[in-house]
Design a protein around this motif. Sequence first.
Motif: not given
Length: 85
Positions: A38-53, A64-71
């Motif tokens: 249930g822990s949530r994390f942000g996925l980042f590239r070049n300092g910008k968040q692109i997804m929450t899992v 293993a973490a589920n993508m919470l948004e569409e890419e």
Amino acid sequence: SLRLQLLHQLLEGKVLVVNREYHFVVISLGSKDAVTKGSRFGLFRNGKQIMTVEVDKLYDNMSAANMLEEEKKGSEVREGDTVRQ
């Protein structure tokens, strides 16, 4: 405690695997890093968040973490992206 707060601030990992078919990622943080289901994390590239899992399956050194948004086009999740809380 302060130590736990510091640990959480420093909790940073990487995306190891991207599974688009089942809409999840494997990240390099696990129960040894005090990650819980249930822990949530942000996925980042070049300092910008692109997804929450959200962590679904937990192992010692990864989870293993589920993508919470569409890419979004142009900001698809990639192996090697930074993971942090």
